[in-house]
Design an enzyme around this catalytic site. Structure first.
Site, PDB file in Angstrom:
ATOM      1  N   CYS A 361       0.669  -1.209   0.102  1.00 29.68           N
ATOM      2  CA  CYS A 361       0.012   0.066  -0.048  1.00 29.68           C
ATOM      3  C   CYS A 361       0.859   1.214  -0.017  1.00 29.68           C
ATOM      4  O   CYS A 361       0.932   1.904   0.963  1.00 29.68           O
ATOM      5  CB  CYS A 361      -0.824  -0.090   1.380  1.00 29.68           C
ATOM      6  N   GLU A 362       1.484   1.380  -1.232  1.00 26.12           N
ATOM      7  CA  GLU A 362       2.400   2.623  -1.407  1.00 26.12           C
ATOM      8  C   GLU A 362       2.708   2.717  -2.679  1.00 26.12           C
ATOM      9  O   GLU A 362       3.249   1.823  -3.386  1.00 26.12           O
ATOM     10  CB  GLU A 362       3.753   2.081  -0.516  1.00 26.12           C
TER      11      GLU A 362
END
Ligand code: LLP
Length: 431
Positions: A361-362
């Site tokens: 999640c980046e």
């Protein structure tokens, strides 16, 4: 053959050491890192043979385990008569657990704690590469308390920038590693080491950088270090037995990188070093080097499964895979370039330009941009080549993603050297 003899696409599939990558992915799951044991052994033999041929007796290649470190690899290093450069107590513990002979280990690091030093001394580590005055004093005390005289090398900062090939003497003084020649610290630490009773000074170590493609930075470092050897002989009456020039031989990650003839580089470097010793009127010390990346990188490939393929008209195409910065943080950290192949469609045209994204999640979790592969579909196996070095050893559990397994291939047979992490593994430290 692409990039390295371990990889081939000529029969329409990507093969790793002759094994079909799609079948390997089915058998071991994805993501998974595959390492050709034969390729690793081949590099060890090349280094060992070239060192004894060109640098003569007492010369030694030392495998830098920071590139890839687990027990099976140290077993292989022991079988190949390699020495080992360990950079933490954890690496020492791993080597020791594998039965690696600790007298063949060198212990590095710019801030070894008292625990680290005592642990290494008690394990019987052959040489500790001392980084600073504080460490030298602490080690002397610890060696006394254990009742041994510990063999050491001193890490010296020669002041070389490997990427400009310039000797930036003042620039490189600004380093957390070692004692600089130009400030006088190097000479002072030699004098101190010679006074202490529980350490035995065996020589000097330096390291100029990593991913170096020609011998110029090594030659420059050797030039400065051999002059230092001569100066210490003249000023302190001390003759260094070992000169360790560190690691750093480069690796071909993509077709844009030059091909490297390691043996020829070693031959050329030896020629230079012999000439320098003659000119300086000193005996050649035993030459050591610490290759890490060049021993394991090209032996490795990572297989992923393609998830979503998102085509953003006017922007770019995203191909998301089931791994990413958690198993290979090198694009995120350094924009390192890799070679990607759609292993499921190895005979199709590589005409789909895309960004390969991981699943963290980046937004920065990418493996490559501007990559061209055969247009993938969900379920295709995407291979990244030359991932043997600084991938598994830099892997993390960010986003609670389990680390992939390491599957070795020996003589055409795959076996699991490190299994895939489980969810239980992720929680095993919790009360
Ligand atoms: N010896 C010393 C003292 C080192 O500091 C290093 C690497 C080596 C040997 C091995 O160098 P090699 O032959 O592997 O280039 N994480 C970075 C690489 C950091 C290298 C640090 N020192 C990367 O992924 O590119």
């Amino acid at each position: 053959m692409i990039l390295h003899r371990s990889f081939d696409t000529s029969n329409g599939h990507l093969t790793i050491d002759g094994l079909d990558a799609v079948e390997l992915a089915k058998e071991f799951g994805t993501p998974a890192i595959f390492i050709s044991e034969d390729a690793v052994r081949g590099m060890c033999r090349m280094y060992r043979d070239a060192f004894s041929k060109y640098f003569g007796e007492g010369a030694s290649p030392i495998y830098a385990g920071k590139a890839l470190c687990f027990k099976r690899l140290y077993e292989i290093m022991a079988e190949e008569n390699m020495k080992a450069d360990c950079v933490s107590s954890g690496e020492l513990a791993t080597a020791n657990a594998a039965g690696f002979p600790m007298e063949n280990a060198f212990f590095h690091g710019n801030n070894k704690t008292d625990f680290d030093l005592e642990y290494a001394v008690k394990l019987g580590v052959g040489h500790i590469v001392v980084d600073s005055f504080d460490e030298l004093m602490a080690l002397d005390e610890i060696a006394e308390s254990v009742g041994v005289c510990q063999k050491i090398l001193l890490r010296i900062t020669p002041g070389i920038d490997p990427h400009t090939h310039k000797k930036i003497m003042t620039g490189n003084v600004d380093s957390k590693f070692g004692s600089a020649i130009v400030t006088g610290d190097a000479e002072r630490i030699v004098r101190l080491a010679l006074e202490l009773e529980h350490v035995k000074l065996c020589g000097f170590h330096c390291h100029v950088g990593s991913q170096i493609f020609d011998i110029d930075p090594f030659r420059d470092a050797a030039d400065i270090m051999l002059k230092f050897v001569r100066d210490m002989q003249e000023k302190c009456g001390y003759t260094a037995e070992i000169l360790n020039l560190g690691g750093g031989f480069g690796v071909r990650y993509t077709e844009d990188d030059p091909e490297i003839d390691y043996e020829e580089n070693i031959r050329l470097l030896a020629e230079e070093i012999n000439g320098m010793c003659e000119k300086l009127g000193i005996n050649r010390p035993h030459i050591h080097m610490e290759p890490g990346r060049s021993i394991v990188a090209a032996a490795g490939a990572t297989l992923y499964t393609c998830g979503s393929v998102k085509e953003l008209e006017g922007f770019r195409n995203y191909v998301s895979v089931d791994g990413g910065m958690t198993d290979n943080p090198r694009y995120t950290l350094y924009q390192s370039q890799y070679t990607f192949i759609n292993a499921s469609r190895a005979s199709e045209e590589d005409d789909f330009e895309c960004t390969i994204a991981g699943r963290c999640c980046e937004s920065g979790d990418l493996l490559g941009e501007g990559v061209k592969i055969a247009r993938p579909e969900r379920g295709d196996i995407i291979a990244v080549l030359v991932t043997g070095a600084y991938n598994y050893s830099m892997a993390s559990n960010y986003n609670r993603i389990p680390r992939p397994p390491v599957v070795m291939i020996s003589d055409g047979k795959p076996y699991v050297a490190v299994r895939r992490e489980s969810f239980d593994d992720l929680m095993k430290l919790e009360n």
